[in-house]
Write a protein that holds these residues in place. Structure first.
Motif, PDB file in Angstrom:
ATOM      1  N   MET A   9       0.848  -1.171   0.000  1.00  0.00           N
ATOM      2  CA  MET A   9       0.000   0.000   0.000  1.00  0.00           C
ATOM      3  C   MET A   9       0.894   1.235   0.000  1.00  0.00           C
ATOM      4  O   MET A   9       1.827   1.342   0.769  1.00  0.00           O
ATOM      5  CB  MET A   9      -0.879  -0.032   1.254  1.00  0.00           C
ATOM      6  CG  MET A   9      -1.756   1.167   1.388  1.00  0.00           C
ATOM      7  SD  MET A   9      -2.762   1.257   2.915  1.00  0.00           S
ATOM      8  CE  MET A   9      -3.186  -0.395   3.258  1.00  0.00           C
ATOM      9  N   VAL A  10       0.616   2.138  -0.869  1.00  0.00           N
ATOM     10  CA  VAL A  10       1.390   3.373  -0.981  1.00  0.00           C
ATOM     11  C   VAL A  10       0.461   4.548  -0.692  1.00  0.00           C
ATOM     12  O   VAL A  10      -0.638   4.627  -1.222  1.00  0.00           O
ATOM     13  CB  VAL A  10       1.998   3.515  -2.388  1.00  0.00           C
ATOM     14  CG1 VAL A  10       2.727   4.822  -2.516  1.00  0.00           C
ATOM     15  CG2 VAL A  10       2.904   2.339  -2.693  1.00  0.00           C
ATOM     16  N   PHE A  11       0.922   5.428   0.177  1.00  0.00           N
ATOM     17  CA  PHE A  11       0.157   6.619   0.496  1.00  0.00           C
ATOM     18  C   PHE A  11       0.728   7.794  -0.267  1.00  0.00           C
ATOM     19  O   PHE A  11       1.934   7.942  -0.397  1.00  0.00           O
ATOM     20  CB  PHE A  11       0.220   6.938   1.995  1.00  0.00           C
ATOM     21  CG  PHE A  11      -0.475   5.934   2.852  1.00  0.00           C
ATOM     22  CD1 PHE A  11      -1.853   5.919   2.935  1.00  0.00           C
ATOM     23  CD2 PHE A  11       0.237   4.997   3.562  1.00  0.00           C
ATOM     24  CE1 PHE A  11      -2.504   4.998   3.720  1.00  0.00           C
ATOM     25  CE2 PHE A  11      -0.386   4.068   4.359  1.00  0.00           C
ATOM     26  CZ  PHE A  11      -1.759   4.063   4.436  1.00  0.00           C
ATOM     27  N   GLY A  12      -0.139   8.636  -0.771  1.00  0.00           N
ATOM     28  CA  GLY A  12       0.292   9.840  -1.454  1.00  0.00           C
ATOM     29  C   GLY A  12      -0.715  10.943  -1.208  1.00  0.00           C
ATOM     30  O   GLY A  12      -1.775  10.719  -0.642  1.00  0.00           O
ATOM     31  N   GLY A  13      -0.375  12.118  -1.618  1.00  0.00           N
ATOM     32  CA  GLY A  13      -1.305  13.238  -1.526  1.00  0.00           C
ATOM     33  C   GLY A  13      -1.712  13.569  -0.110  1.00  0.00           C
ATOM     34  O   GLY A  13      -0.881  13.672   0.790  1.00  0.00           O
ATOM     35  N   ILE A  14      -2.989  13.700   0.101  1.00  0.00           N
ATOM     36  CA  ILE A  14      -3.534  14.124   1.393  1.00  0.00           C
ATOM     37  C   ILE A  14      -3.198  13.121   2.497  1.00  0.00           C
ATOM     38  O   ILE A  14      -2.849  13.508   3.615  1.00  0.00           O
ATOM     39  CB  ILE A  14      -5.059  14.331   1.290  1.00  0.00           C
ATOM     40  CG1 ILE A  14      -5.352  15.517   0.380  1.00  0.00           C
ATOM     41  CG2 ILE A  14      -5.677  14.538   2.660  1.00  0.00           C
ATOM     42  CD1 ILE A  14      -6.821  15.702   0.062  1.00  0.00           C
ATOM     43  N   GLU A  15      -3.282  11.808   2.190  1.00  0.00           N
ATOM     44  CA  GLU A  15      -2.984  10.795   3.193  1.00  0.00           C
ATOM     45  C   GLU A  15      -1.542  10.905   3.675  1.00  0.00           C
ATOM     46  O   GLU A  15      -1.258  10.819   4.875  1.00  0.00           O
ATOM     47  CB  GLU A  15      -3.228   9.383   2.646  1.00  0.00           C
ATOM     48  CG  GLU A  15      -4.673   9.091   2.340  1.00  0.00           C
ATOM     49  CD  GLU A  15      -5.080   9.521   0.932  1.00  0.00           C
ATOM     50  OE1 GLU A  15      -4.220  10.043   0.186  1.00  0.00           O
ATOM     51  OE2 GLU A  15      -6.259   9.349   0.600  1.00  0.00           O
ATOM     52  N   ASN A  16      -0.630  11.093   2.731  1.00  0.00           N
ATOM     53  CA  ASN A  16       0.778  11.227   3.075  1.00  0.00           C
ATOM     54  C   ASN A  16       1.006  12.452   3.955  1.00  0.00           C
ATOM     55  O   ASN A  16       1.743  12.387   4.943  1.00  0.00           O
ATOM     56  CB  ASN A  16       1.630  11.299   1.811  1.00  0.00           C
ATOM     57  CG  ASN A  16       3.101  11.219   2.111  1.00  0.00           C
ATOM     58  OD1 ASN A  16       3.512  10.506   3.015  1.00  0.00           O
ATOM     59  ND2 ASN A  16       3.891  11.939   1.352  1.00  0.00           N
ATOM     60  N   GLU A  17       0.404  13.546   3.618  1.00  0.00           N
ATOM     61  CA  GLU A  17       0.539  14.767   4.419  1.00  0.00           C
ATOM     62  C   GLU A  17      -0.038  14.583   5.817  1.00  0.00           C
ATOM     63  O   GLU A  17       0.504  15.092   6.793  1.00  0.00           O
ATOM     64  CB  GLU A  17      -0.131  15.951   3.720  1.00  0.00           C
ATOM     65  CG  GLU A  17       0.567  16.378   2.442  1.00  0.00           C
ATOM     66  CD  GLU A  17       2.020  16.755   2.685  1.00  0.00           C
ATOM     67  OE1 GLU A  17       2.318  17.459   3.670  1.00  0.00           O
ATOM     68  OE2 GLU A  17       2.863  16.323   1.880  1.00  0.00           O
ATOM     69  N   TRP A  18      -1.137  13.844   5.909  1.00  0.00           N
ATOM     70  CA  TRP A  18      -1.770  13.591   7.206  1.00  0.00           C
ATOM     71  C   TRP A  18      -0.824  12.800   8.107  1.00  0.00           C
ATOM     72  O   TRP A  18      -0.594  13.173   9.254  1.00  0.00           O
ATOM     73  CB  TRP A  18      -3.083  12.847   6.986  1.00  0.00           C
ATOM     74  CG  TRP A  18      -3.891  12.615   8.216  1.00  0.00           C
ATOM     75  CD1 TRP A  18      -4.264  13.540   9.137  1.00  0.00           C
ATOM     76  CD2 TRP A  18      -4.444  11.382   8.651  1.00  0.00           C
ATOM     77  NE1 TRP A  18      -5.022  12.964  10.118  1.00  0.00           N
ATOM     78  CE2 TRP A  18      -5.152  11.630   9.839  1.00  0.00           C
ATOM     79  CE3 TRP A  18      -4.427  10.092   8.139  1.00  0.00           C
ATOM     80  CZ2 TRP A  18      -5.812  10.632  10.536  1.00  0.00           C
ATOM     81  CZ3 TRP A  18      -5.103   9.105   8.828  1.00  0.00           C
ATOM     82  CH2 TRP A  18      -5.780   9.376  10.012  1.00  0.00           C
ATOM     83  N   PHE A  19      -0.247  11.715   7.586  1.00  0.00           N
ATOM     84  CA  PHE A  19       0.690  10.918   8.382  1.00  0.00           C
ATOM     85  C   PHE A  19       1.959  11.709   8.674  1.00  0.00           C
ATOM     86  O   PHE A  19       2.504  11.619   9.770  1.00  0.00           O
ATOM     87  CB  PHE A  19       1.034   9.607   7.672  1.00  0.00           C
ATOM     88  CG  PHE A  19      -0.012   8.551   7.855  1.00  0.00           C
ATOM     89  CD1 PHE A  19      -0.131   7.869   9.055  1.00  0.00           C
ATOM     90  CD2 PHE A  19      -0.879   8.241   6.827  1.00  0.00           C
ATOM     91  CE1 PHE A  19      -1.094   6.897   9.233  1.00  0.00           C
ATOM     92  CE2 PHE A  19      -1.854   7.266   6.988  1.00  0.00           C
ATOM     93  CZ  PHE A  19      -1.955   6.595   8.191  1.00  0.00           C
ATOM     94  N   ARG A  20       2.428  12.478   7.724  1.00  0.00           N
ATOM     95  CA  ARG A  20       3.631  13.271   7.942  1.00  0.00           C
ATOM     96  C   ARG A  20       3.402  14.310   9.051  1.00  0.00           C
ATOM     97  O   ARG A  20       4.239  14.490   9.924  1.00  0.00           O
ATOM     98  CB  ARG A  20       4.066  13.970   6.655  1.00  0.00           C
ATOM     99  CG  ARG A  20       5.376  14.720   6.783  1.00  0.00           C
ATOM    100  CD  ARG A  20       5.801  15.362   5.480  1.00  0.00           C
ATOM    101  NE  ARG A  20       5.886  14.421   4.382  1.00  0.00           N
ATOM    102  CZ  ARG A  20       6.915  13.600   4.166  1.00  0.00           C
ATOM    103  NH1 ARG A  20       7.927  13.609   5.004  1.00  0.00           N
ATOM    104  NH2 ARG A  20       6.923  12.789   3.137  1.00  0.00           N
ATOM    105  N   SER A  21       2.260  14.959   9.045  1.00  0.00           N
ATOM    106  CA  SER A  21       1.986  15.961  10.076  1.00  0.00           C
ATOM    107  C   SER A  21       1.861  15.319  11.457  1.00  0.00           C
ATOM    108  O   SER A  21       2.114  15.945  12.470  1.00  0.00           O
ATOM    109  CB  SER A  21       0.707  16.737   9.742  1.00  0.00           C
ATOM    110  OG  SER A  21      -0.432  15.926   9.901  1.00  0.00           O
ATOM    111  N   TYR A  22       1.482  14.057  11.475  1.00  0.00           N
ATOM    112  CA  TYR A  22       1.374  13.313  12.739  1.00  0.00           C
ATOM    113  C   TYR A  22       2.753  13.078  13.338  1.00  0.00           C
ATOM    114  O   TYR A  22       2.910  12.998  14.543  1.00  0.00           O
ATOM    115  CB  TYR A  22       0.670  11.987  12.454  1.00  0.00           C
ATOM    116  CG  TYR A  22       0.330  11.179  13.666  1.00  0.00           C
ATOM    117  CD1 TYR A  22      -0.666  11.592  14.540  1.00  0.00           C
ATOM    118  CD2 TYR A  22       0.983   9.986  13.920  1.00  0.00           C
ATOM    119  CE1 TYR A  22      -0.996  10.838  15.642  1.00  0.00           C
ATOM    120  CE2 TYR A  22       0.646   9.223  15.010  1.00  0.00           C
ATOM    121  CZ  TYR A  22      -0.336   9.653  15.872  1.00  0.00           C
ATOM    122  OH  TYR A  22      -0.665   8.895  16.969  1.00  0.00           O
TER     123      TYR A  22
END
Length: 77
Positions: A1-14
């Motif tokens: 599973m690869v996260f990109g876009g909004i999902e990636n930003e959400w996890f990164r901000s976490y």
């Protein structure tokens, strides 16, 4: 599973710009930055643990993995 876009930003901000502080015998220690780990008691903690642990045994063909709850043993022969 690869996260990109909004999902990636959400996890990164976490994970980014987190601070931790400890208390020993009622005395607070100095606040410091942390760049790894998941905060205890967090909402995302159990989800991220499951994402990590479910594919853990695929991480190496050299080891035999024995997983139980939050414990992992790796054997090499």
């Amino acid at each position: 599973m690869v996260f990109g876009g909004i999902e990636n930003e959400w996890f990164r901000s976490y994970q980014d710009n987190r601070q931790q502080i400890g208390t020993v015998n009622g005395v607070s220690l100095a606040e410091c930055s942390t760049s790894c780990g998941i905060p205890q008691g967090s909402v995302l903690g159990p989800l991220l643990f499951l994402l990590y642990v479910n594919d853990f045994h695929y991480s190496s063909k050299l080891f035999t993995f024995h997983l139980f709850a939050d414990d992992a043993n790796l054997f090499y022969s």
